[in-house]
Design a protein around this motif. Structure first.
Motif, PDB file in Angstrom:
ATOM      1  N   ILE A  19      20.805 -52.336 -14.825  1.00 13.13           N
ATOM      2  CA  ILE A  19      20.044 -51.335 -14.072  1.00 13.13           C
ATOM      3  C   ILE A  19      20.803 -50.021 -13.972  1.00 13.13           C
ATOM      4  O   ILE A  19      20.200 -48.941 -13.879  1.00 13.13           O
ATOM      5  N   CYS A  62      19.955 -48.147 -17.014  1.00 17.55           N
ATOM      6  CA  CYS A  62      18.546 -47.739 -16.971  1.00 17.55           C
ATOM      7  C   CYS A  62      18.332 -46.522 -16.067  1.00 17.55           C
ATOM      8  O   CYS A  62      17.594 -45.594 -16.419  1.00 17.55           O
ATOM      9  N   PHE A  66      14.479 -46.248 -19.995  1.00 15.19           N
ATOM     10  CA  PHE A  66      13.955 -47.149 -18.970  1.00 15.19           C
ATOM     11  C   PHE A  66      12.441 -47.053 -18.882  1.00 15.19           C
ATOM     12  O   PHE A  66      11.733 -48.073 -18.836  1.00 15.19           O
ATOM     13  N   LEU A  94       9.632 -49.953 -19.385  1.00 15.63           N
ATOM     14  CA  LEU A  94       8.654 -50.276 -18.349  1.00 15.63           C
ATOM     15  C   LEU A  94       7.228 -50.110 -18.858  1.00 15.63           C
ATOM     16  O   LEU A  94       6.347 -50.926 -18.566  1.00 15.63           O
ATOM     17  N   TYR A 119      14.417 -56.661 -12.454  1.00 14.93           N
ATOM     18  CA  TYR A 119      15.526 -55.750 -12.653  1.00 14.93           C
ATOM     19  C   TYR A 119      16.856 -56.525 -12.652  1.00 14.93           C
ATOM     20  O   TYR A 119      17.110 -57.307 -11.741  1.00 14.93           O
ATOM     21  N   ILE A 124      21.073 -55.777  -9.834  1.00 10.20           N
ATOM     22  CA  ILE A 124      20.850 -54.976  -8.637  1.00 10.20           C
ATOM     23  C   ILE A 124      21.976 -55.243  -7.636  1.00 10.20           C
ATOM     24  O   ILE A 124      22.280 -56.394  -7.321  1.00 10.20           O
ATOM     25  N   GLU A 150      19.427 -48.822  -5.488  1.00 14.34           N
ATOM     26  CA  GLU A 150      19.099 -49.054  -6.903  1.00 14.34           C
ATOM     27  C   GLU A 150      17.700 -49.634  -7.038  1.00 14.34           C
ATOM     28  O   GLU A 150      16.922 -49.209  -7.900  1.00 14.34           O
ATOM     29  N   LEU A 151      17.401 -50.605  -6.211  1.00  9.03           N
ATOM     30  CA  LEU A 151      16.094 -51.255  -6.278  1.00  9.03           C
ATOM     31  C   LEU A 151      14.976 -50.258  -6.009  1.00  9.03           C
ATOM     32  O   LEU A 151      13.966 -50.226  -6.722  1.00  9.03           O
ATOM     33  N   ALA A 206      14.525 -47.812  -8.864  1.00 14.27           N
ATOM     34  CA  ALA A 206      13.831 -48.467  -9.982  1.00 14.27           C
ATOM     35  C   ALA A 206      12.344 -48.580  -9.699  1.00 14.27           C
ATOM     36  O   ALA A 206      11.500 -48.327 -10.579  1.00 14.27           O
ATOM     37  N   ASN A 207      11.997 -48.958  -8.473  1.00  7.60           N
ATOM     38  CA  ASN A 207      10.583 -49.084  -8.112  1.00  7.60           C
ATOM     39  C   ASN A 207       9.874 -47.734  -8.136  1.00  7.60           C
ATOM     40  O   ASN A 207       8.689 -47.649  -8.477  1.00  7.60           O
ATOM     41  N   ALA A 232      14.014 -59.080  -8.667  1.00 10.32           N
ATOM     42  CA  ALA A 232      15.374 -58.600  -8.885  1.00 10.32           C
ATOM     43  C   ALA A 232      16.301 -59.779  -9.109  1.00 10.32           C
ATOM     44  O   ALA A 232      16.121 -60.850  -8.529  1.00 10.32           O
ATOM     45  N   THR A 268      10.517 -56.626  -3.211  1.00 11.44           N
ATOM     46  CA  THR A 268      10.296 -57.432  -4.415  1.00 11.44           C
ATOM     47  C   THR A 268       9.286 -58.536  -4.127  1.00 11.44           C
ATOM     48  O   THR A 268       9.015 -58.867  -2.968  1.00 11.44           O
TER      49      THR A 268
END
Length: 224
Positions: free
Chosen positions: A6, A9, A16, A20, A36, A39, A44-45, A48-49, A74, A92
């Motif tokens: 990640i 990414c 990335f 996706l 992902y 994480i 970070e999560l 990414a979202n 994740a 998540t």
């Protein structure tokens, strides 16, 4: 450790987003989930979202079909993630424990370094306590938790992982017959009893012997 997964990414968003986009487009044709890797925290999560939302918006604008309810998960393979399962669960749909990296990071062991590879011990009490804490944390918040990595594909550890409460495991197709046989002949009550036994042990070799003993009792196969 290092600049990968990640982390790569998020620093290379063009790559990335291409990934996706491909995953989302594939989701229009079957059951697809997105997960992902590596994480280490909420920032970070959530980043990414946010990028995922951008890609979804772009596909909608283009009229490209995709599963708008695609499940997003994740990997829990970094010790920091293992301690915030309840927080990660809020953003998540599911979590998966990546045992290979998690064990390496917990034990500070590089499995490819011959001088320390022997310290890579899946049955170390610290590893077992961490696995159980992650799984218990996922259960408390009602989040699906799966297991991947080498021990997930090793029937010796099945009673341990399922007895702890893992919802699913990832393994190679070649192991399916043995695993299915084991599962059909193993009771959940017995698996939980094995977990109680090993959680009270302090020697990794004794723990492994107990797991092998149970595996042999179910399969009737001599296990070295």
């Amino acid at each position: 450790m290092g600049f990968r997964a990640i982390r790569f990414c998020l620093e290379n968003q063009d790559i990335f987003k291409t990934q996706l986009r491909a995953i989302l487009r594939a989701s229009a044709h079957g059951n697809v989930k997105l997960m992902y890797p590596m994480i280490s925290g909420l920032s970070e999560l959530r980043r990414a979202n946010a990028i995922l939302s951008e890609v979804k918006d772009a596909l909608q604008a283009e009229g490209e079909p995709f599963d708008e309810a695609i499940q997003v998960g994740a990997m829990v393979e970094v010790p920091s993630a293992a301690t915030i399962v309840d927080l990660l669960a809020r953003d998540t749909d599911f979590l998966s424990i990546g045992t290979n990296d998690l064990i390496q990071y917990l034990m500070a062991v590089d499995r490819l370094n011959d001088r320390v590879a022997h310290l890579y011990e899946p049955t170390h009490p610290a590893v077992l306590r961490t696995l159980k804490a992650i799984i218990d944390g996922a259960h408390r918040v009602g989040t699906e938790i799966s297991i991947c990595g080498e021990i997930a594909g090793d029937p010796i550890y099945l009673s341990l992982l399922l007895g702890m409460g893992a919802h699913s495991i990832s393994l190679t197709p070649a192991m399916l017959p043995e695993v299915k046989y084991f599962l059909r002949n193993m009771s959940a009550v017995d698996a939980r009893a094995v977990v109680r036994d090993v959680m009270e042990m302090e020697d990794p070799d004794m723990i492994l012997s107990r797991l092998k003993e149970f595996h042999q009792s179910i399969n009737g196969i001599a296990v070295p």
